[in-house]
Write a protein that holds these residues in place. Structure first.
Motif, PDB file in Angstrom:
ATOM      1  N   ASP A  76      23.871  -8.931  29.662  1.00  0.00           N
ATOM      2  CA  ASP A  76      24.292  -9.028  28.270  1.00  0.00           C
ATOM      3  C   ASP A  76      24.953  -7.727  27.808  1.00  0.00           C
ATOM      4  O   ASP A  76      25.828  -7.752  26.929  1.00  0.00           O
ATOM      5  N   ARG A  79      28.510  -8.100  28.713  1.00  0.00           N
ATOM      6  CA  ARG A  79      29.135  -9.045  27.775  1.00  0.00           C
ATOM      7  C   ARG A  79      29.484  -8.354  26.470  1.00  0.00           C
ATOM      8  O   ARG A  79      30.602  -8.500  25.952  1.00  0.00           O
ATOM      9  N   ASP A  80      28.558  -7.593  25.932  1.00  0.00           N
ATOM     10  CA  ASP A  80      28.772  -6.951  24.639  1.00  0.00           C
ATOM     11  C   ASP A  80      29.846  -5.868  24.707  1.00  0.00           C
ATOM     12  O   ASP A  80      30.525  -5.600  23.703  1.00  0.00           O
ATOM     13  N   ALA A  83      33.308  -7.667  24.444  1.00  0.00           N
ATOM     14  CA  ALA A  83      33.660  -8.337  23.184  1.00  0.00           C
ATOM     15  C   ALA A  83      34.693  -7.583  22.340  1.00  0.00           C
ATOM     16  O   ALA A  83      35.664  -8.187  21.866  1.00  0.00           O
ATOM     17  N   ARG A 163      29.302 -18.263  31.015  1.00  0.00           N
ATOM     18  CA  ARG A 163      28.706 -18.360  29.678  1.00  0.00           C
ATOM     19  C   ARG A 163      28.860 -17.050  28.927  1.00  0.00           C
ATOM     20  O   ARG A 163      29.229 -17.038  27.754  1.00  0.00           O
ATOM     21  N   ARG A 164      28.591 -15.935  29.599  1.00  0.00           N
ATOM     22  CA  ARG A 164      28.739 -14.636  28.938  1.00  0.00           C
ATOM     23  C   ARG A 164      30.199 -14.384  28.561  1.00  0.00           C
ATOM     24  O   ARG A 164      30.477 -13.810  27.510  1.00  0.00           O
ATOM     25  N   VAL A 166      32.526 -16.584  27.750  1.00  0.00           N
ATOM     26  CA  VAL A 166      32.845 -17.376  26.559  1.00  0.00           C
ATOM     27  C   VAL A 166      32.176 -16.768  25.330  1.00  0.00           C
ATOM     28  O   VAL A 166      32.783 -16.675  24.248  1.00  0.00           O
ATOM     29  N   ASP A 167      30.931 -16.324  25.480  1.00  0.00           N
ATOM     30  CA  ASP A 167      30.236 -15.713  24.353  1.00  0.00           C
ATOM     31  C   ASP A 167      30.886 -14.400  23.928  1.00  0.00           C
ATOM     32  O   ASP A 167      30.792 -14.008  22.749  1.00  0.00           O
ATOM     33  N   ALA A 168      31.555 -13.709  24.858  1.00  0.00           N
ATOM     34  CA  ALA A 168      32.283 -12.481  24.519  1.00  0.00           C
ATOM     35  C   ALA A 168      33.604 -12.770  23.826  1.00  0.00           C
ATOM     36  O   ALA A 168      34.242 -11.851  23.309  1.00  0.00           O
ATOM     37  N   GLY A 169      34.023 -14.040  23.821  1.00  0.00           N
ATOM     38  CA  GLY A 169      35.239 -14.426  23.123  1.00  0.00           C
ATOM     39  C   GLY A 169      36.439 -14.723  24.001  1.00  0.00           C
ATOM     40  O   GLY A 169      37.512 -15.066  23.481  1.00  0.00           O
ATOM     41  N   GLU A 219      29.041 -26.039  32.025  1.00  0.00           N
ATOM     42  CA  GLU A 219      28.451 -24.989  31.196  1.00  0.00           C
ATOM     43  C   GLU A 219      29.292 -24.677  29.964  1.00  0.00           C
ATOM     44  O   GLU A 219      28.758 -24.512  28.861  1.00  0.00           O
ATOM     45  N   VAL A 220      30.613 -24.575  30.122  1.00  0.00           N
ATOM     46  CA  VAL A 220      31.456 -24.083  29.020  1.00  0.00           C
ATOM     47  C   VAL A 220      32.067 -25.203  28.195  1.00  0.00           C
ATOM     48  O   VAL A 220      32.635 -24.948  27.127  1.00  0.00           O
TER      49      VAL A 220
END
Length: 355
Positions: A76, A79-80, A83, A163-164, A166-169, A219-220
């Protein structure tokens, strides 16, 4: 109207033009975490007119890194860190993508400007590598053959990293199946000598790639474009061939891939490549199958008219460039001017627009 500067839509994402930035490793991450260098490096291409900026090969698990300095998406924290870079690309009007990768037998190597070459020893920060078969890349350590549990862990690594991402944008995900890295190692009979369901026939050699495509798509969801980069030939006798690449591309499309990013080589040190401007474009044309499979072309595409011609002749649907963007981070603005395409410039740069 310029084809190169026409928009392209993939699922829920519309890219403002078809001149894109290839993923290029910077070997500048710390424990897989990208740094300020990556922010400046990638954002500048969006300011320079790129339609899509794909970030470098990003390892889905620690042992999948090409070098200890590679970027990652297995945590994570990583990922952060991605972003704000994604936000910077978006703020400049471009779409953002990331290439998800596992280096397989070509992992745990020294970065290009290190004093040493070859594999990094375990006692110096390296690790034991894995591959479809225990066959070393010339000059590198012999890898351990992946068993079923190891293969399952690779699939899980790609899914979690997707997943990470996509979550990062990130707008677009690209699976790295080229340049001699793990998914390419499974595809090629030169590196895959397995006798189970992942070796032998082309269908078996493609099984891992297609498993990952299915799992990542699940997943996405349906809205995220998935690209696949392949090496359409090993440039070596008895290796992966353009006809096999076209078949795998068709299978990948059936399994949810939206575009095949066609490159070549990288699997073996004894490859023989005749390099010249646009040398990989015919491979893209073969894989495209007359327009049935969306593809991008790459490989010494350095001029606006050259890129436009590739698209106009039906050899590809988009253009990836790498080193030309490094030489000129405003390649997109220059190419648009040379083709007479009226595109938006950053207002801070308007005073420099050619009149």
């Amino acid at each position: 109207m310029s084809i190169l500067f026409s928009p392209a839509t993939f699922r829920s994402v519309t890219v403002r033009n078809r001149l894109w930035v290839s993923p290029m490793c910077m070997y500048s991450a710390v424990d897989g975490v990208v740094q300020e260098w990556h922010h400046t490096h990638l954002a500048q291409f969006a300011s320079g007119g790129a339609g899509l900026v794909i970030a470098e090969a990003t390892a889905v698990v620690p042992e999948g890194r090409i070098s200890p300095r590679d970027a990652g998406l297995w945590s994570d924290e990583q990922r952060d860190a991605w972003a704000p870079i994604v936000d910077a690309i978006h703020a400049r009007g471009a779409a953002a993508g990331v290439q998800l990768a596992h280096a397989g037998r070509k992992a745990s190597t020294w970065w290009p400007w290190a004093a040493e070459r070859g594999s990094v020893p375990v006692d110096e920060g390296g690790w034991v590598t894995t591959a479809p078969s225990p066959i070393a890349f010339e000059g590198y350590a012999v890898p351990t053959e992946l068993d079923e549990t190891g293969i399952d862990a690779v699939v899980d690594g790609f899914v979690a990293a997707a997943r990470r991402a996509v979550d990062a944008g990130f707008d677009v995900l690209e699976l790295h199946g080229a340049h001699g890295y793990l998914l390419h190692q499974f595809l090629s009979p030169l590196s895959n000598q397995r006798t189970d369901g992942y070796g032998g026939s082309l269908e078996n050699r493609a099984r891992l790639l297609l498993r990952i495509l299915d799992a990542v798509r699940l997943e996405v969801g349906d809205g995220v474009p998935l690209f696949v980069r392949i090496s359409a030939t090993d440039h070596a006798d008895s290796g992966f061939t353009p006809d096999e690449a076209a078949t795998v591309a068709a299978w990948a499309t059936e399994h949810g891939a939206d575009l095949i990013d066609v490159s070549s080589g990288g699997l073996v040190a004894h490859q023989q490549i005749a390099v010249h401007p646009g040398y990989q474009v015919p491979l893209a044309e073969t894989v495209r199958q007359g327009g049935r499979i969306p593809v991008s072309a790459v490989g010494l595409i350095t001029a606006a008219e050259q890129a436009e011609r590739v698209l106009a002749e039906g050899s590809a649907d988009a253009i990836f460039a790498g080193r030309e963007w490094l030489r000129d981070p405003h390649f997109g603005l220059r190419a648009a001017h040379e083709l007479g395409a009226d595109i938006a410039w950053p207002p801070q740069y308007e005073r420099a627009r050619w009149r």
